[in-house]
Every structure is written in C-alpha cells, then in structure tokens.
Write an enzyme that holds these catalytic residues in place. Structure first.
Site, PDB file in Angstrom:
ATOM      1  N   LYS A  23       0.855  -1.211   0.000  1.00  0.00           N
ATOM      2  CA  LYS A  23       0.000   0.000   0.000  1.00  0.00           C
ATOM      3  C   LYS A  23       0.882   1.248   0.000  1.00  0.00           C
ATOM      4  O   LYS A  23       0.672   2.179  -0.772  1.00  0.00           O
ATOM      5  CB  LYS A  23      -0.879  -0.003   1.233  1.00  0.00           C
ATOM      6  CG  LYS A  23      -1.499   1.339   1.592  1.00  0.00           C
ATOM      7  CD  LYS A  23      -2.408   1.296   2.777  1.00  0.00           C
ATOM      8  CE  LYS A  23      -1.712   1.479   4.087  1.00  0.00           C
ATOM      9  NZ  LYS A  23      -1.394   2.865   4.467  1.00  0.00           N
ATOM     10  N   CYS A 117      -5.152  11.812  12.397  1.00  0.00           N
ATOM     11  CA  CYS A 117      -5.721  10.470  12.204  1.00  0.00           C
ATOM     12  C   CYS A 117      -5.629   9.751  13.541  1.00  0.00           C
ATOM     13  O   CYS A 117      -5.271  10.316  14.558  1.00  0.00           O
ATOM     14  CB  CYS A 117      -4.968   9.732  11.102  1.00  0.00           C
ATOM     15  SG  CYS A 117      -3.439   9.043  11.671  1.00  0.00           S
ATOM     16  N   ARG A 122      -0.946  14.589  12.606  1.00  0.00           N
ATOM     17  CA  ARG A 122      -0.082  14.183  11.479  1.00  0.00           C
ATOM     18  C   ARG A 122       0.390  15.471  10.778  1.00  0.00           C
ATOM     19  O   ARG A 122      -0.143  15.875   9.764  1.00  0.00           O
ATOM     20  CB  ARG A 122      -0.844  13.271  10.517  1.00  0.00           C
ATOM     21  CG  ARG A 122      -1.283  11.949  11.140  1.00  0.00           C
ATOM     22  CD  ARG A 122      -0.137  11.022  11.515  1.00  0.00           C
ATOM     23  NE  ARG A 122       0.532  10.445  10.374  1.00  0.00           N
ATOM     24  CZ  ARG A 122       0.129   9.314   9.772  1.00  0.00           C
ATOM     25  NH1 ARG A 122      -0.951   8.718  10.180  1.00  0.00           N
ATOM     26  NH2 ARG A 122       0.782   8.826   8.755  1.00  0.00           N
ATOM     27  N   ARG A 397      -8.340  -0.746   4.673  1.00  0.00           N
ATOM     28  CA  ARG A 397      -7.427   0.229   4.063  1.00  0.00           C
ATOM     29  C   ARG A 397      -6.106  -0.433   3.678  1.00  0.00           C
ATOM     30  O   ARG A 397      -5.411   0.022   2.775  1.00  0.00           O
ATOM     31  CB  ARG A 397      -7.141   1.381   5.031  1.00  0.00           C
ATOM     32  CG  ARG A 397      -8.300   2.311   5.300  1.00  0.00           C
ATOM     33  CD  ARG A 397      -7.873   3.469   6.200  1.00  0.00           C
ATOM     34  NE  ARG A 397      -6.590   3.973   5.765  1.00  0.00           N
ATOM     35  CZ  ARG A 397      -5.603   4.303   6.609  1.00  0.00           C
ATOM     36  NH1 ARG A 397      -5.773   4.197   7.909  1.00  0.00           N
ATOM     37  NH2 ARG A 397      -4.446   4.770   6.150  1.00  0.00           N
TER      38      ARG A 397
HETATM   39  C1  EPZ Z   1       4.280   6.716   6.304  1.00  0.00           C
HETATM   40  O1  EPZ Z   1       3.511   7.731   6.930  1.00  0.00           O
HETATM   41  C2  EPZ Z   1       3.352   5.512   6.197  1.00  0.00           C
HETATM   42  N1  EPZ Z   1       2.181   5.845   5.379  1.00  0.00           N
HETATM   43  C3  EPZ Z   1       2.912   5.089   7.601  1.00  0.00           C
HETATM   44  O2  EPZ Z   1       2.122   3.905   7.452  1.00  0.00           O
HETATM   45  C4  EPZ Z   1       4.153   4.750   8.431  1.00  0.00           C
HETATM   46  O3  EPZ Z   1       3.753   4.421   9.737  1.00  0.00           O
HETATM   47  C5  EPZ Z   1       5.084   5.975   8.454  1.00  0.00           C
HETATM   48  O4  EPZ Z   1       5.417   6.361   7.096  1.00  0.00           O
HETATM   49  C6  EPZ Z   1       6.382   5.686   9.194  1.00  0.00           C
HETATM   50  O5  EPZ Z   1       7.044   4.634   8.571  1.00  0.00           O
HETATM   51  C7  EPZ Z   1       2.315   5.869   4.040  1.00  0.00           C
HETATM   52  O6  EPZ Z   1       3.381   5.630   3.489  1.00  0.00           O
HETATM   53  C8  EPZ Z   1       1.071   6.200   3.256  1.00  0.00           C
HETATM   54  P1  EPZ Z   1       6.419  10.049   8.380  1.00  0.00           P
HETATM   55  P2  EPZ Z   1       4.080   9.263   6.969  1.00  0.00           P
HETATM   56  O7  EPZ Z   1       6.264  11.326   7.640  1.00  0.00           O
HETATM   57  O8  EPZ Z   1       4.762   9.570   5.691  1.00  0.00           O
HETATM   58  C9  EPZ Z   1       6.361  13.314  11.815  1.00  0.00           C
HETATM   59  C10 EPZ Z   1       0.268   2.511   7.779  1.00  0.00           C
HETATM   60  O9  EPZ Z   1      -0.210   1.955   8.776  1.00  0.00           O
HETATM   61  N2  EPZ Z   1       6.214  14.307  10.730  1.00  0.00           N
HETATM   62  O10 EPZ Z   1       7.616   9.198   8.108  1.00  0.00           O
HETATM   63  O11 EPZ Z   1       2.953  10.134   7.388  1.00  0.00           O
HETATM   64  C11 EPZ Z   1       5.128  12.409  11.935  1.00  0.00           C
HETATM   65  O12 EPZ Z   1       4.139  13.026  12.740  1.00  0.00           O
HETATM   66  C12 EPZ Z   1       0.745   3.952   7.870  1.00  0.00           C
HETATM   67  O13 EPZ Z   1       0.411   1.967   6.645  1.00  0.00           O
HETATM   68  C13 EPZ Z   1       6.351  15.651  11.042  1.00  0.00           C
HETATM   69  O14 EPZ Z   1       6.581  16.031  12.198  1.00  0.00           O
HETATM   70  O15 EPZ Z   1       5.117   9.138   8.138  1.00  0.00           O
HETATM   71  C14 EPZ Z   1       5.703  11.166  12.565  1.00  0.00           C
HETATM   72  O16 EPZ Z   1       5.800  11.366  13.961  1.00  0.00           O
HETATM   73  C15 EPZ Z   1       0.536   4.526   9.253  1.00  0.00           C
HETATM   74  N3  EPZ Z   1       6.214  16.569  10.051  1.00  0.00           N
HETATM   75  C16 EPZ Z   1       7.130  11.088  11.977  1.00  0.00           C
HETATM   76  O17 EPZ Z   1       7.417  12.405  11.468  1.00  0.00           O
HETATM   77  C17 EPZ Z   1       5.970  16.196   8.742  1.00  0.00           C
HETATM   78  O18 EPZ Z   1       5.870  17.088   7.868  1.00  0.00           O
HETATM   79  C18 EPZ Z   1       7.300  10.107  10.844  1.00  0.00           C
HETATM   80  O19 EPZ Z   1       6.260  10.349   9.932  1.00  0.00           O
HETATM   81  C19 EPZ Z   1       5.839  14.823   8.450  1.00  0.00           C
HETATM   82  C20 EPZ Z   1       5.966  13.897   9.469  1.00  0.00           C
END
Ligand code: EPZ
Length: 420
Positions: A23, A117, A122, A397
């Site tokens: 996904k 979410c 997020r 999902r």
């Molecule tokens: C991706 O989410 C995945 N989703 C998530 O999978 C996964 O848990 C996550 O990466 C971590 O591996 C998709 O790829 C669609 P991040 P993403 O940006 O990109 C913070 C699932 O169950 N952050 O790497 O949103 C954020 O809050 C889902 O399949 C900021 O602070 O994750 C988090 O604490 C859940 N500012 C950390 O960074 C930003 O602009 C890592 O988030 C972006 C993120």
C-alpha cells in the site's frame, strides 16, 4: 452496513501465503503517475480502499483510470485540474502525497490540510518546507492549502526523516529545473520503489534507500510500467499470526531483508525462521518467550507499523517485552482491546510493557486504526474461543483478501454482516 470478522482461535496455522503489493508504495507511485503526460501501467497494486481513494483523486484531476484486479492503467495526458476537494482529501490522510506531483505538473495545487488520524496529529510541516525550498509559494487559507510557482532544484535538509515528505519532495523535484539533493531523506524500501517507478517515466533519480537522494529535474517524461514491491507490513502481520497461533507457514512475495528487524524479534521470542529465496518460513511451537526492548524507528529500524501485530503475538507467552513507540504519539489504542482478550499490557506514554499470559480468550473487540486492527486479528487467532472484530473500515485500508488468506492457512475466519 456494519460487518464483523468472526475468528475461532486456538488452532495452529499451516501453509503458504503470497503477500499482495505494498500500500505504502502504491500510493506515492499512483501520485507520481501524474507527472508524465502519458499512460502508465502499475501492477501488483492491491484494490484497497486507500488505493481506490487515490484513483478517485486521479479521476477528479482529469486522468483516465482503468482498474483490472491489481493492475491499474493511468493516462495522465488528460490532466485538467489542480484542486483536490475536501471530501476526497478526507477519504485518506496520505492524499497530501499528491501535492508535489500536482504542483510539479501544473504549476499550482489546491488541497485541504489532511486531518489528524487515529495515530495522533499528522503534521506536514516538513512537506511544506521542502516545497517552499524548491520555490513553491504555499498559502494556508482556512484549512485549504494554495500552492503555486515554478520549481527550481536545490539542496534540502530534512530536520528528521519523513517518508511522506521525502516522497513529496522527490515528486516536486522531478519537475523542478536543475538538481535537487535531499539530505536526511527517509530510507524506507517504498522510497526505492518510487525511485524505480520514476525512472520508468524517464526521470533521473538516484540514492533512494540512503539518506541522500539526488534528482536531476526537468527531464521530458513519458508513461511507464512498473510492478509494486510486496507489502512488508502485511508479511509481518502473517508472521506474527503464525507466531501467535503456533504452526508452520511460508510467506512469499516480499523481500525478506525488508523484515530483518521483525524476524529478529520473532526469533528471539522462540520462533524458528529460515529464508529460501524470497520465501520466509516460520515455525512456532508452544508459548512465546519475551524479547529485548523493541524501539520503533525509521528504516532500517523496527517499523512502527509492525508494532501492533508483534505486540499481539507476544501477549500470549511466558516472557516480558518492552515496546517504545518513537514515531507516533498515539499508537497503543489496540492495548485496551487486547486487554479484553486477557492480555496484560501496561502503557505509560510511549512505553508499553507486555507481560505474556498463558492464554487469551475470545472477545468482541473494535479496531481503532489499521495496524491496531491487525493486532486484534493476530490475538484472536491465538485466543481460545470466538472473537468478533468490528471497525473493519480500518483493516480494509491495508489488507486485501485477509480472511481468504487466513483461511488458506487453516484459520477459522469469516466476515459477517451485522444486523443494524
Ligand atoms: C508513512 O507515513 C506511512 N504511510 C505510515 O504507514 C508509516 O507508519 C510511516 O510512514 C512511518 O514509517 C504511508 O506511506 C502512506 P512520516 P508518513 O512522515 O509519511 C512526523 C500505515 O499503517 N512528521 O515518516 O505520514 C510524523 O508526525 C501507515 O500503513 C512531522 O513532524 O510518516 C511522525 O511522527 C501509518 N512533520 C514522523 O514524522 C511532517 O511534515 C514520521 O512520519 C511529516 C511527518
């Protein structure tokens, strides 16, 4: 109409399961297809609700989309809009991944702030900082983001690795003029998959999988063809299920190396694992022991998405395991539901202590998020008696054909409509 998954647990699993496409690779690749004024064919793209939400967005933007099982054809030559309506943004919070591609292709983009979410806030500050660094003008106007501007490549340093922000920056940089260097980029395998797809469009991208990704933007692009990688988190879920229920299974269709940290925890807890090509074999007899503290981390660390199913597997056993969730603020919502099944788990902020119990019992439980729902399925397979799992919109999902796959492994699993 609400449905429930009914599981009669307490029986070992046996057999082979092939994992569907990832996904978290399919979603950015579908957004990337917008960059090329041509037709792209994407294979091994599971028809999950998140994927279908992405197809709705592509159609809204003017693309022609055909879907045949897990093969999707996107013709982005007819792209005619740059706005994503609030309703479509709300269907899937990771729709923000369309920002870089729409802005890169059309010179403007309008979309709403993705809602928080189930995992807590997020933020997208890292996404917006990268777009601004490339010359994009981003205005926030009452929950809507309005972005415009021609993009110019430059060095971008992420203050922390972010999967989505790295992907958004890659997509915008492909359309930017000149070279972009992403420093402290996320290293997840899904980012390598995105690079490989972008290359089939004619883009020049290198370094994905390392902390430094280099994009030579402005190349002429055309449609491409690509097969999405196997879903490492779905694979981790099936391995956790067999670890929990006992038995012996083989998981194919995924790169075993992508699961090294997950397999290490399962081996430490007493499972016997071996790898044959791209097949992972797992055997589990008797109650699981504990493991050393599990700290979730950006890849190649232990994946946060595997924390809930692994926790569920370790809930029945003789050991004690400490989990520390470093990525998301609120990713223990499955713990209360696991406790209804007899689990003994204590949570204090980011820390969860799992004290293995000799047995779990079936219960009526509700999923609050995608991987938390997976945890409930894992626990129900290990529990004595019948469990009823609701909140299936979360599971749908990220898991395609979940019940059929588990029945193929000998589990007693059915999905039933509930009388309202
Ligand atoms: C991706 O989410 C995945 N989703 C998530 O999978 C996964 O848990 C996550 O990466 C971590 O591996 C998709 O790829 C669609 P991040 P993403 O940006 O990109 C913070 C699932 O169950 N952050 O790497 O949103 C954020 O809050 C889902 O399949 C900021 O602070 O994750 C988090 O604490 C859940 N500012 C950390 O960074 C930003 O602009 C890592 O988030 C972006 C993120």
């Amino acid at each position: 109409m609400k449905s429930a998954i009914l599981i009669k647990g307490g029986r070992p699993l046996a057999g082979t399961v092939k994992v569907h496409g990832a996904k978290n690779s399919a979603l950015p690749i579908l957004a990337a297809a917008l960059l090329a004024p041509g037709k792209s064919v994407i294979r091994n793209c599971p028809p999950l609700s998140d994927v279908n939400a992405s197809l709705d967005i592509l159609r809204h933007l003017g693309c022609t989309v055909e879907q045949d099982g897990d093969v999707i054809a996107v013709d982005a030559s007819t792209l005619s809009r740059w706005d994503i309506p609030d309703g479509l943004m709300r269907e899937m919070r990771s729709s923000v991944i369309f920002l870089g591609a729409v802005l890169g292709r059309t010179g403007q983009a309008e979309l709403s702030f993705p809602g928080g979410c189930e995992l807590g806030p997020r933020p997208i500050d890292l996404h917006l900082a990268a777009i601004r660094a490339l010359g994009g003008v981003v205005r926030e106007d009452g929950g809507r983001l309005r972005c415009a501007g021609g993009l110019t490549g430059r060095e971008i340093i992420f203050t922390r690795p972010s999967v989505g922000a790295t992907e958004n920056a890659m997509l915008a940089a492909v359309a930017a003029s000149g070279t972009t260097i992403l420093c402290n980029a996320a290293r997840e395998p899904e980012i390598v998959d995105l690079q490989n797809f972008l290359r089939t469009l004619g883009a020049s991208v290198r370094g994905a999988g390392t902390s430094m990704v280099v994009i030579e933007g402005g190349k002429p692009l055309h449609g491409g063809e690509y097969t999405v990688m196997g879903d490492r988190i779905v694979a981790a879920t099936y391995l956790a299920a067999a670890a929990a229920a006992g038995g012996e299974i083989a998981v194919s269709g995924v790169t075993p190396g992508h699961l090294a940290t997950v397999c290490a925890v399962l081996a430490e807890a007493g499972c016997v694992l071996r790898q044959e090509g791209d097949v992972i074999h797992l055997a589990s007899q008797g109650p699981l022991g504990g493991a050393k503290p599990v700290h979730t981390a950006p890849y190649p660390g232990f994946p946060t998405d595997a924390q809930p199913p692994l926790m569920a597997a370790l809930a029945r056993g003789t050991g004690i395991t400490l989990f520390v969730e470093h990525i998301f603020d609120s990713r223990y919502r499955h713990v209360d539901e696991l406790s209804r099944m007899g689990a003994d788990i204590r949570v204090e902020s980011r820390v969860a202590v799992v004290c293995g119990v000799p047995r779990l019992h079936g219960a009526a439980v509700e999923a609050a998020d995608l991987r938390g729902g997976a945890a409930l399925v894992v626990a129900a397979l290990a529990a004595e008696g019948e469990s009823r799992i609701t909140g299936l919109k979360h599971l749908d999902r990220g898991y395609w054909n979940l019940e059929e796959s588990l029945r193929g492994l000998g589990a007693e699993v059915v999905r039933r409509r509930l009388d309202s």
